[in-house]
Design a protein around this motif. Structure first.
Motif, short mmCIF file in Angstrom:
data_model
loop_
_atom_site.label_atom_id
_atom_site.label_comp_id
_atom_site.label_asym_id
_atom_site.label_seq_id
_atom_site.Cartn_x
_atom_site.Cartn_y
_atom_site.Cartn_z
N LEU A 1 -6.36 8.86 2.77
CA LEU A 1 -7.48 8.01 2.37
C LEU A 1 -8.72 8.38 3.16
CD1 LEU A 1 -5.76 4.49 2.27
CD2 LEU A 1 -6.15 6.07 0.36
N PHE B 1 0.20 4.27 -2.33
CA PHE B 1 -0.97 5.13 -2.13
C PHE B 1 -0.55 6.56 -1.78
CE2 PHE B 1 -3.95 1.52 -0.36
CZ PHE B 1 -3.82 0.84 -1.56
N ALA C 1 -6.97 -3.26 0.18
CA ALA C 1 -5.74 -4.04 0.37
C ALA C 1 -6.05 -5.32 1.13
CB ALA C 1 -4.69 -3.21 1.11
N ARG D 1 -10.95 5.00 9.96
CA ARG D 1 -10.91 4.89 8.50
C ARG D 1 -10.39 3.55 7.99
NH1 ARG D 1 -11.91 9.86 6.39
NH2 ARG D 1 -11.58 11.65 7.77
N ILE D 2 -9.92 2.68 8.87
CA ILE D 2 -9.34 1.40 8.44
C ILE D 2 -10.12 0.27 9.10
CG2 ILE D 2 -7.27 -0.02 8.34
CD1 ILE D 2 -5.59 2.47 8.63
N ARG E 1 -1.52 4.03 7.39
CA ARG E 1 -1.59 4.23 5.94
C ARG E 1 -2.69 5.20 5.54
NH1 ARG E 1 2.16 4.31 3.31
NH2 ARG E 1 2.78 2.15 3.68
N ALA E 2 -3.83 5.15 6.21
CA ALA E 2 -4.93 6.05 5.84
C ALA E 2 -4.52 7.51 6.01
CB ALA E 2 -6.17 5.74 6.67
N GLY F 1 -8.91 3.17 -0.46
CA GLY F 1 -7.88 2.14 -0.59
C GLY F 1 -8.48 0.76 -0.38
N THR G 1 0.82 -1.22 0.00
CA THR G 1 0.00 0.00 0.00
C THR G 1 0.85 1.27 0.00
OG1 THR G 1 -0.16 0.17 2.43
CG2 THR G 1 -1.78 -1.22 1.31
N TYR H 1 -11.09 6.07 3.25
CA TYR H 1 -11.41 4.76 3.83
C TYR H 1 -10.42 3.76 3.26
CZ TYR H 1 -14.19 0.71 5.36
OH TYR H 1 -14.62 -0.45 5.98
N LEU H 2 -9.98 2.82 4.10
CA LEU H 2 -9.13 1.72 3.66
C LEU H 2 -9.83 0.42 3.97
CD1 LEU H 2 -6.58 0.47 2.56
CD2 LEU H 2 -5.44 0.90 4.75
N LEU I 1 -9.98 -3.43 4.11
CA LEU I 1 -8.99 -4.50 4.25
C LEU I 1 -9.62 -5.88 4.27
CD1 LEU I 1 -6.53 -3.06 6.94
CD2 LEU I 1 -6.34 -2.98 4.45
#
Length: 365
Positions: free
Chosen positions: A189, A146, A161, A206-207, A183-184, A159, A143, A191-192, A194
């Motif tokens: 991002l 990104f 992943a 967000r993840i 990462r977000a 995102g 990721t 939203y991520l 997963l």
């Protein structure tokens, strides 16, 4: 307000080889039925897209029929399906995805995220940033790209992943593919989505891991759900709602049996199981002959009612009482053997042999 249905880890084609041949095919079929329910849910909720965060298929070698049936199961939702390769179905040079394309099985609204590049869905108000696995295991964060990816202003950055968020999840999940926990934030991002962890889990606002929509193991980790995600505008906090979609309930029961009340409680628990249960029962302790007969009757009734029941009784000992021995009415040679074994007192081997012989005689009677 764009709305998404986030799901993952369908693992279509899983065989459940460790379960009984009577039950395994029905549990495999339930995974396809779960996809049909997801399609119906997506239509009913009016989502803008379905995000499938990896492990759509259980293996690269699933049959042509299974590939076709999976894409047929998407028919209940006419909007975009975004399908990401995971560690079970990585986007190899020759893969289940390339086979599906050659078969002409992929409908126009199914978007295969086979490359790490921005995909725009302007009509739906978002841009997708996928991190497809191109091999089963990686040792770097897929990721990472990104962070520098450009997307049009006004579109949500979504995102997708498949892997393990570093420092958050247990080490024994399916894949070691690392994902940075921030990462977000780094990649801006909204939203991520997963996959890889088979239960529903929030890493932060967000993840999220959606988990598998149809439970497939006895670990209690909130499996059997999908996530409805509403995002009002770029930068807004996602509103995430978990929706139960699973058909079967996988449950592990550990029971220590020492006194009659322990057995009573277990039998009540077994009686409450439904046809939707898949049960792993682990027993330890000791029983006399009467209690063992009650247990076997309860197990037989439960096994006929639930989808699957496996019982490990290796740590459960049969300890016949004096009344049990007398009730066997063993005479002659068998009577002499029983008397000799009882004379051994606390010898573990003698006790085991006595329990075995008493059990066999009780069954014969």
């Amino acid at each position: 307000m764009p709305r998404f249905l986030h799901t993952a880890d369908w693992q279509i084609g899983r065989q459940f080889a460790t379960l009984s041949p009577d039950n395994a095919p029905m549990l495999a079929e339930a995974r396809l039925q779960a996809v049909e329910r997801l399609a119906a849910l997506a239509s009913a909720e009016g989502v803008d897209a379905v995000l499938v965060a990896g492990d759509v298929f259980d293996a690269q070698t699933v049959s042509e029929r299974t590939v076709r049936r999976l894409f047929n199961a998407l028919a209940g939702f006419a909007g975009p399906w975004l399908l990401l390769p995971g560690n079970h179905d990585a986007a190899l040079a020759e893969s289940v995805w390339s086979r599906a394309q050659r078969l002409g099985a992929v409908p126009p609204n199914a978007h295969l995220l086979l490359e790490p590049c921005v995909q725009r869905f302007e009509a739906q108000g978002f841009a997708a940033l996928p991190a497809p696995l191109t091999q089963r295991h990686t040792h770097h964060d897929l990721t990472a790209w990104f962070d520098a990816a450009d997307t049009p202003a006004g579109l949500l950055r979504i995102g997708i992943a498949h892997g393990s968020v570093q420092g958050i999840l247990a080490e024994d999940i399916d894949s070691a593919n690392p994902i940075a926990p921030d990462r977000a934030v780094r990649a801006r991002l909204d939203y991520l989505a997963l996959g890889d962890w088979h239960g529903t889990k929030a890493i932060d606002a967000r993840i999220w891991y959606a988990g598998t929509p149809e439970p497939d193991r006895f670990r209690a980790n909130e499996a059997g759900n999908a996530l409805l995600v509403d995002i009002a505008a770029p930068g807004a906090t996602p509103q995430v709602r978990s929706v139960a979609v699973g058909q079967y309930r996988w449950q592990q029961i550990d029971a220590a049996l020492q006194v009659d009340s322990d057995l009573d409680a277990l039998l009540d628990q077994l009686a409450a199981l439904t046809p939707q249960h898949v049960v792993d029962l682990r027993l330890r302790g000791q029983l006399d002959l009467a209690a063992r007969a009650r247990l076997q009757a309860g197990l037989g009734a439960a096994e006929a009612r639930v989808r699957h029941l496996q019982a490990d009784q290796a740590a459960l000992r049969l300890v016949p009482t004096d009344a049990d021995i007398a009730g066997l009415q063993a005479d002659g040679y068998l009577g002499d053997v029983i008397a000799e074994l009882r004379a051994e007192g606390d010898s573990e081997q003698a006790q085991d042999a006595l329990a075995l012989l008493a059990g066999l005689l009780a069954e014969r009677a």
